[in-house]
Design a protein around this motif. Sequence first.
Motif, short mmCIF file in Angstrom:
data_model
loop_
_atom_site.label_atom_id
_atom_site.label_comp_id
_atom_site.label_asym_id
_atom_site.label_seq_id
_atom_site.Cartn_x
_atom_site.Cartn_y
_atom_site.Cartn_z
N GLN A 182 -3.61 3.94 0.58
CA GLN A 182 -3.09 3.08 -0.47
C GLN A 182 -2.57 3.93 -1.63
O GLN A 182 -3.24 4.10 -2.65
CB GLN A 182 -4.18 2.13 -0.97
N PRO A 183 -1.36 4.48 -1.46
CA PRO A 183 -0.80 5.28 -2.55
C PRO A 183 -0.35 4.38 -3.69
O PRO A 183 -0.13 3.18 -3.51
CB PRO A 183 0.39 5.96 -1.89
N LYS A 184 -0.21 4.97 -4.86
CA LYS A 184 0.37 4.22 -5.97
C LYS A 184 1.80 3.85 -5.57
O LYS A 184 2.42 4.51 -4.74
CB LYS A 184 0.35 5.07 -7.23
N LYS A 185 2.30 2.77 -6.13
CA LYS A 185 3.59 2.23 -5.71
C LYS A 185 4.73 3.25 -5.77
O LYS A 185 5.56 3.32 -4.87
CB LYS A 185 3.94 0.99 -6.52
N ASP A 186 4.76 4.06 -6.82
CA ASP A 186 5.86 5.03 -6.94
C ASP A 186 5.77 6.10 -5.84
O ASP A 186 6.78 6.49 -5.28
CB ASP A 186 5.91 5.66 -8.33
#
Length: 74
Positions: A34-38
Amino acid sequence: MPRSAKYSEAEAKTAKLESNAKHQREKLDRIVIQPKKDIGAKIRKSAQLSGQSLQGYILQAIQERMEKEETEKL
């Protein structure tokens, strides 16, 4: 005149779903990231530009890193 099928469409669909579920249970591991959106957007863009699926791109990057780390141990 349509030829008679051994299985109905519904039976064939159910059998396929069951087969897929069995394959996933027995052969595949599920790992969620679950990476940050950017960061996720950058990963998706890089995968697209390389002509790979997102999964293929991530798995290749992981494999390359593991091989590099294994070589460094020698």
